[in-house]
Structure formats: structure tokens, C-alpha cells
Design an enzyme around this catalytic site. Structure first.
Site, PDB file in Angstrom:
ATOM      1  N   CYS A 135      36.904  47.433  45.883  1.00 59.77           N
ATOM      2  CA  CYS A 135      35.972  46.603  46.658  1.00 59.77           C
ATOM      3  C   CYS A 135      35.249  45.630  45.735  1.00 59.77           C
ATOM      4  CB  CYS A 135      34.939  47.483  47.354  1.00 59.77           C
ATOM      5  SG  CYS A 135      35.631  48.892  48.216  1.00 59.77           S
ATOM      6  N   GLU A 138      32.820  39.933  48.815  1.00 59.22           N
ATOM      7  CA  GLU A 138      31.645  40.080  49.681  1.00 59.22           C
ATOM      8  C   GLU A 138      31.618  38.917  50.665  1.00 59.22           C
ATOM      9  OE1 GLU A 138      28.123  40.389  47.287  1.00 59.22           O
ATOM     10  OE2 GLU A 138      28.902  42.138  46.209  1.00 59.22           O
ATOM     11  N   GLY A 142      33.678  35.266  47.851  1.00 53.67           N
ATOM     12  CA  GLY A 142      35.131  35.432  47.942  1.00 53.67           C
ATOM     13  C   GLY A 142      35.740  34.836  46.690  1.00 53.67           C
ATOM     14  N   TRP A 169      36.541  42.741  53.357  1.00 55.88           N
ATOM     15  CA  TRP A 169      37.995  42.583  53.176  1.00 55.88           C
ATOM     16  C   TRP A 169      38.598  43.679  52.320  1.00 55.88           C
ATOM     17  CZ3 TRP A 169      38.638  39.079  56.583  1.00 55.88           C
ATOM     18  CH2 TRP A 169      37.870  37.922  56.618  1.00 55.88           C
ATOM     19  N   THR A 171      40.846  46.450  51.280  1.00 52.14           N
ATOM     20  CA  THR A 171      42.051  47.174  51.704  1.00 52.14           C
ATOM     21  C   THR A 171      41.743  48.668  51.556  1.00 52.14           C
ATOM     22  OG1 THR A 171      43.439  45.349  50.986  1.00 52.14           O
ATOM     23  CG2 THR A 171      44.525  47.496  51.200  1.00 52.14           C
ATOM     24  N   ARG A 274      48.203  39.013  38.773  1.00 50.05           N
ATOM     25  CA  ARG A 274      48.713  38.104  39.805  1.00 50.05           C
ATOM     26  C   ARG A 274      50.229  38.129  40.007  1.00 50.05           C
ATOM     27  NH1 ARG A 274      43.840  33.781  38.974  1.00 50.05           N
ATOM     28  NH2 ARG A 274      42.558  34.754  40.575  1.00 50.05           N
ATOM     29  N   GLN A 368      62.629  28.908  62.220  1.00 51.88           N
ATOM     30  CA  GLN A 368      63.329  27.719  62.718  1.00 51.88           C
ATOM     31  C   GLN A 368      64.838  27.985  62.860  1.00 51.88           C
ATOM     32  OE1 GLN A 368      61.598  25.272  63.743  1.00 51.88           O
ATOM     33  NE2 GLN A 368      63.309  23.963  64.346  1.00 51.88           N
ATOM     34  N   GLU A 395      43.837  37.991  46.173  1.00 50.14           N
ATOM     35  CA  GLU A 395      43.952  37.902  44.697  1.00 50.14           C
ATOM     36  C   GLU A 395      43.827  36.451  44.235  1.00 50.14           C
ATOM     37  OE1 GLU A 395      45.069  39.917  41.717  1.00 50.14           O
ATOM     38  OE2 GLU A 395      44.121  41.558  42.766  1.00 50.14           O
ATOM     39  N   GLY A 396      42.976  35.685  44.926  1.00 48.83           N
ATOM     40  CA  GLY A 396      42.772  34.285  44.565  1.00 48.83           C
ATOM     41  C   GLY A 396      43.646  33.383  45.423  1.00 48.83           C
TER      42      GLY A 396
HETATM   43  C1  LIG Z   1      43.957  41.186  54.314  1.00 48.14           C
HETATM   44  C2  LIG Z   1      43.044  41.020  53.140  1.00 48.14           C
HETATM   45  C3  LIG Z   1      42.956  42.024  52.205  1.00 48.14           C
HETATM   46  C4  LIG Z   1      42.077  41.892  51.129  1.00 48.14           C
HETATM   47  N1  LIG Z   1      41.929  42.942  50.255  1.00 48.14           N
HETATM   48  C5  LIG Z   1      40.924  42.890  49.347  1.00 48.14           C
HETATM   49  C6  LIG Z   1      40.595  44.059  48.580  1.00 48.14           C
HETATM   50  O1  LIG Z   1      41.245  45.109  48.692  1.00 48.14           O
HETATM   51  N2  LIG Z   1      39.531  43.996  47.744  1.00 48.14           N
HETATM   52  C7  LIG Z   1      38.793  42.859  47.596  1.00 48.14           C
HETATM   53  O2  LIG Z   1      37.837  42.863  46.817  1.00 48.14           O
HETATM   54  N3  LIG Z   1      39.092  41.726  48.297  1.00 48.14           N
HETATM   55  C8  LIG Z   1      40.124  41.730  49.175  1.00 48.14           C
HETATM   56  N4  LIG Z   1      40.412  40.598  49.925  1.00 48.14           N
HETATM   57  C9  LIG Z   1      39.595  39.394  49.759  1.00 48.14           C
HETATM   58  C10 LIG Z   1      40.343  38.198  49.195  1.00 48.14           C
HETATM   59  O3  LIG Z   1      40.561  38.357  47.826  1.00 48.14           O
HETATM   60  C11 LIG Z   1      39.489  36.922  49.546  1.00 48.14           C
HETATM   61  O4  LIG Z   1      39.632  36.698  50.927  1.00 48.14           O
HETATM   62  C12 LIG Z   1      39.921  35.728  48.750  1.00 48.14           C
HETATM   63  O5  LIG Z   1      39.559  35.870  47.405  1.00 48.14           O
HETATM   64  C13 LIG Z   1      39.293  34.414  49.287  1.00 48.14           C
HETATM   65  O6  LIG Z   1      37.926  34.534  49.494  1.00 48.14           O
HETATM   66  P1  LIG Z   1      37.283  34.069  50.875  1.00 48.14           P
HETATM   67  O7  LIG Z   1      38.080  34.703  51.963  1.00 48.14           O
HETATM   68  O8  LIG Z   1      35.845  34.349  50.857  1.00 48.14           O
HETATM   69  O9  LIG Z   1      37.532  32.499  50.967  1.00 48.14           O
HETATM   70  P2  LIG Z   1      36.557  31.369  50.391  1.00 48.14           P
HETATM   71  O10 LIG Z   1      36.283  31.602  48.957  1.00 48.14           O
HETATM   72  O11 LIG Z   1      35.400  31.211  51.308  1.00 48.14           O
HETATM   73  O12 LIG Z   1      37.480  30.077  50.500  1.00 48.14           O
HETATM   74  C14 LIG Z   1      37.635  29.303  51.701  1.00 48.14           C
HETATM   75  C15 LIG Z   1      38.569  28.131  51.395  1.00 48.14           C
HETATM   76  O13 LIG Z   1      37.978  27.275  50.414  1.00 48.14           O
HETATM   77  C16 LIG Z   1      38.837  27.129  49.305  1.00 48.14           C
HETATM   78  N5  LIG Z   1      38.047  27.049  48.071  1.00 48.14           N
HETATM   79  C17 LIG Z   1      37.018  27.839  47.669  1.00 48.14           C
HETATM   80  N6  LIG Z   1      36.569  27.460  46.476  1.00 48.14           N
HETATM   81  C18 LIG Z   1      37.324  26.398  46.089  1.00 48.14           C
HETATM   82  C19 LIG Z   1      37.368  25.572  44.945  1.00 48.14           C
HETATM   83  N7  LIG Z   1      36.513  25.747  43.940  1.00 48.14           N
HETATM   84  N8  LIG Z   1      38.272  24.570  44.887  1.00 48.14           N
HETATM   85  C20 LIG Z   1      39.154  24.392  45.910  1.00 48.14           C
HETATM   86  N9  LIG Z   1      39.177  25.144  47.022  1.00 48.14           N
HETATM   87  C21 LIG Z   1      38.278  26.132  47.109  1.00 48.14           C
HETATM   88  C22 LIG Z   1      39.694  28.369  49.312  1.00 48.14           C
HETATM   89  O14 LIG Z   1      40.910  28.171  48.609  1.00 48.14           O
HETATM   90  C23 LIG Z   1      39.912  28.580  50.803  1.00 48.14           C
HETATM   91  O15 LIG Z   1      40.952  27.745  51.251  1.00 48.14           O
HETATM   92  C24 LIG Z   1      41.322  40.708  50.978  1.00 48.14           C
HETATM   93  C25 LIG Z   1      41.450  39.684  51.926  1.00 48.14           C
HETATM   94  C26 LIG Z   1      42.280  39.827  52.999  1.00 48.14           C
HETATM   95  C27 LIG Z   1      42.354  38.727  54.025  1.00 48.14           C
END
Ligand SMILES: Cc1cc2nc3c(=O)[nH]c(=O)nc-3n(C[C@H](O)[C@H](O)[C@H](O)COP(=O)(O)OP(=O)(O)OC[C@H]3O[C@@H](n4cnc5c(N)ncnc54)[C@H](O)[C@@H]3O)c2cc1C
Length: 415
Positions: A135, A138, A142, A169, A171, A274, A368, A395-396
């Protein structure tokens, strides 16, 4: 430096006999156990406990298996395993390997005692399987990990850490036996002021928040984890207090010299993990490509198989080319990680970026090629396409991978 316990290995594009044997064994499990269960668990949107149990019985769901692949000096163990399992089904495979991702956090940063105590509890045993969660994310942190708010405060009198915050988020969040939680211990240091904690089974104050209903990988449980005055013993700090204090002192010193360097170094630590996500994406892409190739050879229109049209055949040629290119990038980065090669061009991020974008594109092309059938749940490619969308996010995100690559190449703080 190579991972401890491994010998340096030359980069090779060929699996050795032992690896081929493991690959075939995993492929058999993916084809016979995972694939047939995929549609059902996708619809149920629940953790496929019986499949995890099957995997535990044959030894695929175990620390031994994971560690064996993780420490394989060729670097190909983990990507080969991920590709085969995710070829079977992404949601179920994530339920199987999700614990391993949390366990690696403990393997990489924990003391011998922590590894010996907590990792077995993450897996349970074949008769009573358990899962673990990692975890970090937050609601407001993200991509921007440094803005994490969950705080861990040391209570010296009791030698306990008190943790408060909300994770999202995660897992296996809330259903895990053991949670690994990243929290802020020094807010001044950004992501260098973070530390990881084990939250033992049944700890008071940890609860599951919302369980998310998702677009894809629906057989994998994703939820919020709420930490309300969670108290854990000092021994639950991964790596121990002495090591943390040393690390914080070093980070404070570096921060004085230039904050940006601290931030970039933190991003680089993800490079090694990654390629594993890239390999998952390769597995899903390959699965969709194979379905599309079979279909294109057997589906007839205008009195001939649809693959007889260049418009279809060339798509398949491009799909296969991208998949092979993605695998090569993933294998290279994974070999570099295991053998301690510096990621001077962010090769880990490159592999994840290319493989995840490939999976999204290839699964869309597969729909398709299957035409109307591709759009229905009678055929697996629509599920694979929904599943593939996760690889460019977790994972980013792809944007963050590009940011890391561009910063690494230029040495500049690109925003
Ligand atoms: C199914 C699922 C499983 C997951 N499992 C885990 C887990 O086990 N543990 C855990 O800790 N996390 C987990 N995650 C979290 C996941 O790593 C995050 O969702 C991810 O890092 C993106 O963060 P965010 O969703 O807050 O998007 P945001 O950071 O809010 O980004 C929103 C958009 O803005 C873009 N963006 C943000 N900053 C920039 C920048 N500087 N330049 C250009 N574009 C930018 C992003 O690319 C994205 O398109 C999981 C997520 C999902 C959906």
C-alpha cells in the site's frame, strides 16, 4: 551490484533448458487452470481463491518459486514467469503474483528476521492460502508519491509506530493477511522521508474502505485501506530503526546539496521492478495476438480466410513485431536489474512504457480482427483489451515513464 546471492550473467536471448522446463510447466498451468476460469472470475469480480489454492498446491503460489525466479542470474526468470501466467489471464495472474510484489518489498528491505517472520504469513499454505498487499498510493498521491500524507510517528516509550492515513488502489487491500504500508516519517524529505511498515494480521485500526469496481483485471481485488491509529511494534519497521536513521541523515545531507537530486534518485528505484509489469503486458498482448491469428486463418469472408487480405495480415505482422520488440526490452532491463547494470537511459521505464502501450494497441487490433465476435464476451479479446488498460497506469503511468526517461537522458528537470 548484482542482487545478493546471484552471479553475474551474460545477456542472452535464449532460455536455458531448466528455464524452458519451468516455462512449459507454467504454460500448462495457465492453459489448463487459469484460462478456463478467466471469464467466470472476471464476471464475479472476486478474488479467485480456488485458483490461488491450486497454484499453491503445485508450488507456483509460494515464496520459494518467486524467489527462485527473482534471483535467477540471467534476469529472465521473472519476465518468463509473468508472461506465461498473464498469458493465461491478467486478473487471475495478478491475484497469484500480487503477494509476490509485496513480498519483494520485504525481501529487498527487510532484515533476515523480518523476511523469515512475515513472508510465510503472506502466503499461508496450500490448505489455508493467504495474500499480501503493498500500500503506497493515496487519494492525493498517485504519480506524485512525494505528496503522501500517511504518517508514521515513533512512540519511543513503547517502541511502537503509530500510523494514520488512507491508502487507495491497493491490490489485495483489506483482504490481505499482511499489509506492507509506506508512510511518511520525515515530511521535509519528500519521498526520501518515507519508510515501509509491516502491518501484522488482525492489527486493530486497519480496515478496508471502498472496494473498486473496475474496467479490467476484475478478478484482482483492489480497495482502499484505512489506517486509524494503527500501532505496530518497532520490529515492524522494514530494515530496522538504525538503518532508517542512517538513511534519513544521508538524505538530509543530500537535500542540503540540492533537492532535485533527491527527488530523481527516488524515481530511479522503480527502474528495477518495472520490467516485471512489462512482462505481464507482453503476456496479455501475446494471448490476444494468438487468438487473432487463429481467427484470421479460419474466418472466411468473400470466399477466403480474412488473413488473405493484406489489411488483416499486415496488422498481425505489426502486432507480432511489437510483441517481440517489447519482450526484448523487458528481458534486457530485467537482466540489467539482476546484474546491477546502471539504468543510464531508464531502460526499466522504457521496457514498461513500450510493452504496456503495445498491449493496449495489440488487444484493440485483436478486437478489430475478430469483428463483431471480438466485441462480445463470447471471445476473450474484449476482456484482454479491458485488462491491458491497467499496464499503462499502475507502477507509474506511461506519462511518468516518459518523464523518467526524458529526465534520465537529458539530466534536466523536465516537467
Ligand atoms: C487496478 C489498480 C491496482 C493498483 N495496485 C496498487 C497497489 O497494489 N499498491 C499501490 O500502492 N498502488 C496501486 N495502484 C495505484 C497506481 O500505481 C496509480 O493509480 C498510478 O500510480 C497513477 O496514480 P493516479 O491514479 O493517482 O493518477 P494521477 O497521478 O492522478 O494521474 C492522472 C493523469 O495525469 C498524468 N500525470 C500526472 N502527473 C504527470 C506529470 N508530471 N506529467 C505528465 N502527466 C502526468 C498521469 O499520467 C495520468 O494520465 C493501483 C492502481 C490500479 C488502477
Amino acid at each position: 551490484m548484482p542482487l545478493e546471492g546471484t552471479d553475474m550473467a551474460e545477456f542472452t536471448m535464449e532460455l536455458n533448458d531448466e528455464q524452458k522446463e519451468v516455462r512449459d510447466w507454467l504454460h500448462g498451468f495457465a492453459a489448463d487452470v487459469i484460462r478456463p476460469a478467466a471469464a467466470e472470475w472476471d464476471e464475479r469480480e472476486e478474488t479467485p481463491w480456488p485458483v490461488i489454492q491450486e497454484a499453491a498446491k503445485v508450488g507456483i503460489y509460494s515464496l520459494d518459486f518467486y524467489a527462485q525466479q527473482y534471483f535467477d542470474p540471467t534476469g529472465l526468470g521473472i519476465p518468463m514467469a509473468m508472461e506465461e501466467l498473464f498469458w493465461g489471464d491478467a486478473g487471475i495472474a495478478l491475484s497469484i503474483v500480487g503477494t509476490g510484489l509485496a513480498a519483494v518489498g520485504v525481501l529487498a528491505n527487510g532484515t533476515e528476521e523480518q523476511i523469515g517472520t512475515w513472508i510465510p504469513q503472506m502466503y499461508g499454505d496450500a490448505n489455508d492460502v493467504k495474500v499480501a498487499a503493498f500500500c503506497s498510493s493515496e487519494p492525493d498521491a498517485g504519480s506524485d508519491v512525494a505528496s503522501m500524507r500517511t504518517r508514521a510517528v515513533y512512540d519511543e516509550a513503547k517502541d511502537e509506530w503509530v500510523i494514520n492515513g488512507t491508502k487507495t488502489w491497493a491490490t489485495n487491500g483489506g483482504i490481505a493477511n499482511v499489509h506492507v504500508v509506506v508512510a511518511v516519517v520525515d515530511a521535509e524529505l519528500g519521498s526520501k522521508g518515507h519508510a515501509s511498515f509491516i502491518i501484522p494480521p488482525g492489527t486493530e485500526g486497519l480496515s478496508q474502505g471502498q472496494k473498486f469496481k473496475k474496467h479490467g483485471i476484475r478478478a484482482s481485488h483492489t480497495a482502499e485501506v484505512v489506517l486509524d491509529n494503527v500501532r505496530v511494534p518497532g520490529s515492524c519497521l522494514l530494515g530496522g530503526k538504525e538503518k532508517l536513521d542512517e538513511r534519513l541523515a544521508r538524505a538530509r545531507e543530500k537535500a542540503k546539496q540540492g533537492g532535485e537530486r533527491v527527488k530523481n534518485a527516488a524515481m530511479a528505484t522503480f527502474e528495477a521492478s518495472r520490467p516485471a509489469v512489462g512482462a505481464m503486458a507482453v503476456g496479455t498482448a501475446r494471448a490476444a495476438y494468438e487468438v487473432a491469428l487463429d481467427y484470421a486463418k479460419t474466418r472466411e469472408q468473400f470466399g477466403r480466410p480474412v488473413i488473405d487480405n493484406q489489411g488483416v495480415a499486415f496488422q498481425l505482422a505489426d502486432m507480432r513485431t511489437s510483441i517481440d520488440a517489447a519482450r526484448l526490452l523487458v528481458w534486457r532491463a530485467s537482466w540489467m536489474a539482476v546484474n546491477g547494470k546502471p539504468f543510464t537511459a531508464a531502460e526499466g521505464s522504457m521496457s514498461k512504457l513500450f510493452a504496456s502501450e503495445t498491449a493496449k494497441k495489440v488487444t484493440a487490433q485483436a478486437i478489430q480482427i475478430l469483428g463483431g465476435n471480438g466485441y462480445t464476451r463470447e471471445y476473450p479479446v474484449e476482456r484482454m483489451h479491458r485488462d491491458a488498460a491497467i499496464y499503462t497506469i499502475f507502477e507509474g503511468t506511461s506519462e511518468i515513464q516518459r518523464l523518467v526517461i526524458a529526465r534520465t537522458l537529458s539530466g534536466m528537470t523536465i516537467r
